[in-house]
Design a protein around this motif. Structure first.
Motif, PDB file in Angstrom:
ATOM      1  N   LYS A   1       0.828  -1.214   0.000  1.00  0.00           N
ATOM      2  CA  LYS A   1       0.000   0.000   0.000  1.00  0.00           C
ATOM      3  C   LYS A   1       0.865   1.268   0.000  1.00  0.00           C
ATOM      4  O   LYS A   1       0.385   2.352  -0.344  1.00  0.00           O
ATOM      5  CB  LYS A   1      -0.920   0.005   1.217  1.00  0.00           C
ATOM      6  N   ASP A   2       2.136   1.136   0.418  1.00  0.00           N
ATOM      7  CA  ASP A   2       3.046   2.286   0.449  1.00  0.00           C
ATOM      8  C   ASP A   2       3.662   2.570  -0.923  1.00  0.00           C
ATOM      9  O   ASP A   2       4.352   3.589  -1.082  1.00  0.00           O
ATOM     10  CB  ASP A   2       4.175   2.036   1.453  1.00  0.00           C
ATOM     11  N   LEU A   3       3.436   1.669  -1.870  1.00  0.00           N
ATOM     12  CA  LEU A   3       4.042   1.801  -3.197  1.00  0.00           C
ATOM     13  C   LEU A   3       2.957   1.882  -4.266  1.00  0.00           C
ATOM     14  O   LEU A   3       1.824   1.468  -4.030  1.00  0.00           O
ATOM     15  CB  LEU A   3       4.959   0.596  -3.466  1.00  0.00           C
TER      16      LEU A   3
ATOM     17  N   PRO B   1       5.902 -11.701   1.787  1.00  0.00           N
ATOM     18  CA  PRO B   1       6.879 -10.689   1.363  1.00  0.00           C
ATOM     19  C   PRO B   1       6.983 -10.627  -0.152  1.00  0.00           C
ATOM     20  O   PRO B   1       6.992 -11.650  -0.834  1.00  0.00           O
ATOM     21  CB  PRO B   1       8.190 -11.178   1.992  1.00  0.00           C
ATOM     22  N   SER B   2       7.047  -9.428  -0.682  1.00  0.00           N
ATOM     23  CA  SER B   2       7.175  -9.199  -2.118  1.00  0.00           C
ATOM     24  C   SER B   2       8.399  -8.321  -2.364  1.00  0.00           C
ATOM     25  O   SER B   2       8.530  -7.243  -1.767  1.00  0.00           O
ATOM     26  CB  SER B   2       5.911  -8.510  -2.649  1.00  0.00           C
TER      27      SER B   2
ATOM     28  N   PHE C   1      10.100   2.958  -7.080  1.00  0.00           N
ATOM     29  CA  PHE C   1       9.970   1.704  -6.340  1.00  0.00           C
ATOM     30  C   PHE C   1       8.579   1.148  -6.601  1.00  0.00           C
ATOM     31  O   PHE C   1       7.571   1.799  -6.296  1.00  0.00           O
ATOM     32  CB  PHE C   1      10.180   1.947  -4.844  1.00  0.00           C
ATOM     33  N   ASP C   2       8.528  -0.042  -7.202  1.00  0.00           N
ATOM     34  CA  ASP C   2       7.266  -0.678  -7.568  1.00  0.00           C
ATOM     35  C   ASP C   2       7.266  -2.129  -7.097  1.00  0.00           C
ATOM     36  O   ASP C   2       8.324  -2.727  -6.861  1.00  0.00           O
ATOM     37  CB  ASP C   2       7.070  -0.633  -9.087  1.00  0.00           C
ATOM     38  N   THR C   3       6.070  -2.695  -7.017  1.00  0.00           N
ATOM     39  CA  THR C   3       5.947  -4.093  -6.606  1.00  0.00           C
ATOM     40  C   THR C   3       5.932  -5.051  -7.795  1.00  0.00           C
ATOM     41  O   THR C   3       6.097  -6.253  -7.608  1.00  0.00           O
ATOM     42  CB  THR C   3       4.666  -4.293  -5.773  1.00  0.00           C
ATOM     43  N   THR C   4       5.737  -4.530  -9.006  1.00  0.00           N
ATOM     44  CA  THR C   4       5.668  -5.402 -10.186  1.00  0.00           C
ATOM     45  C   THR C   4       6.516  -4.838 -11.307  1.00  0.00           C
ATOM     46  O   THR C   4       6.817  -3.641 -11.358  1.00  0.00           O
ATOM     47  CB  THR C   4       4.222  -5.533 -10.695  1.00  0.00           C
ATOM     48  N   ASP C   5       6.885  -5.726 -12.244  1.00  0.00           N
ATOM     49  CA  ASP C   5       7.643  -5.289 -13.413  1.00  0.00           C
ATOM     50  C   ASP C   5       6.818  -4.344 -14.278  1.00  0.00           C
ATOM     51  O   ASP C   5       7.352  -3.411 -14.885  1.00  0.00           O
ATOM     52  CB  ASP C   5       8.068  -6.502 -14.243  1.00  0.00           C
TER      53      ASP C   5
ATOM     54  N   ASP D   1      11.910  -5.756   0.767  1.00  0.00           N
ATOM     55  CA  ASP D   1      10.624  -6.415   0.584  1.00  0.00           C
ATOM     56  C   ASP D   1       9.528  -5.596   1.249  1.00  0.00           C
ATOM     57  O   ASP D   1       9.778  -4.859   2.212  1.00  0.00           O
ATOM     58  CB  ASP D   1      10.625  -7.813   1.218  1.00  0.00           C
ATOM     59  N   VAL D   2       8.321  -5.718   0.709  1.00  0.00           N
ATOM     60  CA  VAL D   2       7.138  -5.190   1.376  1.00  0.00           C
ATOM     61  C   VAL D   2       6.135  -6.327   1.505  1.00  0.00           C
ATOM     62  O   VAL D   2       6.226  -7.342   0.803  1.00  0.00           O
ATOM     63  CB  VAL D   2       6.508  -4.009   0.599  1.00  0.00           C
TER      64      VAL D   2
END
Length: 569
Positions: free
Chosen positions: A133-135, A440-441, A170-174, A432-433
């Motif tokens: 949620k922070d990203l 963890p991701s 900074f992202d969680t996915t490509d 990780d987040v």
């Protein structure tokens, strides 16, 4: 965002212009920024920004900030003095080599002056962001950077201390990284358009930064230290280190068996080609290098040269150096001047070759015996290539990898560079987040730089003329330069015009210096490069001034009221 209106009287401005070029200056920007009193050399590669220069530098920074804020970037300021440990964890404490300024504190702890801040931004986000949620988040700073250049030159173009905007996504996915990259790419286009720079976007290599997708923003200029290729037919453009070549495999079945040739005293391609009466392009050159101490052979057509910079980029972070005579001692299979890949590739050395050494191609090359060469040596039949890498020096006319048209080569100044870093630094620091699934991701990153102080020099290179600087309005230290051509009446009118223009919202520089001849004032006005020059001269008593466009030289006489109304519109 508009500039704050202000009136600066030159009689109160710390400025000293020079008539002659500095003795050590080679580039136009170096000469003119010093002569116009924008910068002064403090020591090798270190520069002081004087009042007018600081205004230009801040105008560039303002444009960068506005466009970074527009894509949701959040500005921070990280320290320039950094601990060793994060850079050791990423491997860059060693990878940067002599370019890194290293120092110790009084307790003996190791520190460095930051060249780039990937490590510290990664640790900052690790501390502040714990959930998906922070990203995504984009952070940026405009900060002083340091690189211990062996030969700092060209004024502020290549210094050891410089101003840079570096931002990080900074992202969680490509897919998220690709979107952040696209946002920065578009923002950079807006920034350089607003700055008034002529630029090209070219494919690039990531180098010590790491990562995959990488593009450079280059400002074509004769003083540029980068070279890039441009296709005159399609839109292909690339840094010469990133140019690729496409070669189709050849039919090797038509070539006869390997035949040994007696070739005494032919240790070079030139002597071999002359001895055999063949073009150099028919021969295979094998350059021996050491990669982290291991001998590696690099094969290229005999009429081409190995680009050691390209090779180093491909093999980074490994260290690449040429072999010496000592490296042949105890290695009888390596016959200096007569090395060939047949029988040795993959055994005596790892074999890297340019794509032109394609399967099925036939070559004349060393026979691994003193005074002997071999012909009909076929790639894929008589030797195998461990890795095909684009490692030759690019030449004008080389085929475009997209359409086959002959490429042009030009010089340019690198003003921006964007990278899809991926997870290199996230892996190094376990960034990780907590993901949507409660697990963890690993975060993926982008890195995006603009040389702020370098952009000032690039603008000077691209926009100057024979009389001096010619700043685009958005970055100029003032909108209007008012010159009082001599007598008290002219000075009085110049100050009045300056105040009225300032009240109309313009930034004004008024040359009211006493004891300075009109000729010197006119010369300085041209040298300083403010976009519009207003002269209070011979018709001052009539309330008439001359308005001149610095770039085009167009002049027009107007009343003060007309001039203020037109320039303030």
């Amino acid at each position: 965002m508009a500039h704050a209106a202000q009136v600066q009287r030159m009689s109160r401005l710390m400025i000293k212009t020079l008539r002659d070029d500095p003795a050590d200056a080679e580039t136009a920007s170096h000469k003119l920024l010093v002569r116009a009193g924008y910068v002064r050399r403090s020591s090798a590669g270190i520069w002081t920004w004087l009042p007018l220069g600081k205004k230009v530098l801040e105008n560039v920074s303002r444009i960068v900030r506005e466009e970074m804020d527009a894509i949701g970037g959040q500005e921070v300021l990280l320290p320039a003095l950094l601990p060793k440990e994060p850079y050791e964890a990423s491997g860059r404490w060693e990878e940067y080599g002599d370019l890194l300024f290293r120092l110790k504190d009084r307790k003996g702890a190791d520190y460095l002056l930051g060249p780039t801040h990937e490590e510290i931004f990664t640790l900052t986000v690790k501390d502040q962001c714990t959930s998906y949620k922070d990203l995504p988040v984009i952070l940026y700073q405009i900060q002083t950077k340091y690189r211990d250049e062996a030969r700092p030159r060209s004024g502020v173009l290549r210094g050891r201390e410089f101003q840079m905007k570096d931002s990080y996504s900074f992202d969680t996915t490509d897919e998220g990284l690709e979107q952040s990259y696209a946002l920065h790419r578009a923002a950079y286009q807006k920034i350089f358009q607003r700055l008034g720079l002529d630029y090209r976007i070219v494919s690039a290599v990531s180098g010590a930064m790491g990562g995959s997708a990488s593009e450079e923003f280059l400002a074509p200029a004769a003083a540029g230290e980068d070279t890039f290729v441009d296709c005159p037919k399609c839109d292909y453009a690339a840094n010469t280190e990133a140019v690729t070549v496409r070669v189709e495999p050849a039919d090797g079945s038509a070539h006869g068996p390997v035949e040994e040739l007696d070739t005494p005293d032919t240790p070079t391609i030139e002597t071999l080609a002359e001895h055999l009466g063949v073009p150099a392009s028919a021969t295979l050159k094998n350059l021996l290098v050491k990669v982290d101490g291991e001998i590696v052979a690099v094969g290229v057509p005999g009429n081409r040269e190995v680009d050691l910079g390209k090779l180093g980029e491909h093999l980074a972070p490994a260290t690449v150096e040429l072999v010496t005579a000592e490296d042949f001692v105890g290695r009888p299979e390596l016959v200096r001047g007569y090395v060939g890949p047949q029988g040795l590739a993959g055994k005596a050395f790892r074999y890297i070759a340019d794509p032109r050494i394609a399967p099925g191609t036939s070559w004349i090359t060393g026979a691994n015996k003193e005074g002997k060469h071999a012909k009909n040596v076929v790639a894929g039949r008589d030797f195998e290539v461990d890795d095909h890498l684009d490692v030759v020096v690019v030449e004008p006319g080389d085929p475009c990898p997209e359409c086959g048209t002959g490429l042009k080569i030009d010089r340019a100044i690198e003003i921006g560079h964007i990278f899809q870093l991926g997870r290199k630094y996230a892996d190094a620091f376990e960034l990780d987040v907590l993901g949507q699934n409660g697990k963890p991701s690993r975060v993926t990153m982008g890195s995006y730089g603009i040389g702020v102080s370098r952009a000032v020099a690039a603008l000077a290179e691209q926009t100057h003329d024979e009389s001096g600087l010619c700043w685009p309005r958005e970055v100029a230290p003032a909108d209007v330069h008012v010159v009082a051509a001599g007598k008290a009446k002219q000075t009085e009118l110049a100050l009045e015009v300056g105040e009225q223009l300032g009240a109309a919202g313009l930034r004004v520089l008024v040359d009211d210096r006493a004891g300075v001849s009109p000729g010197v004032k006119f010369t300085d006005a041209e040298l300083l490069g403010v976009p519009t020059i207003v002269v209070a001269g011979r018709r001052a008593a009539e309330g008439v001034v001359e308005v001149k466009d610095r770039r085009t030289g167009e002049r027009e006489e107007l009343t003060v009221e007309e001039a203020v109304a037109r320039l303030g519109a």
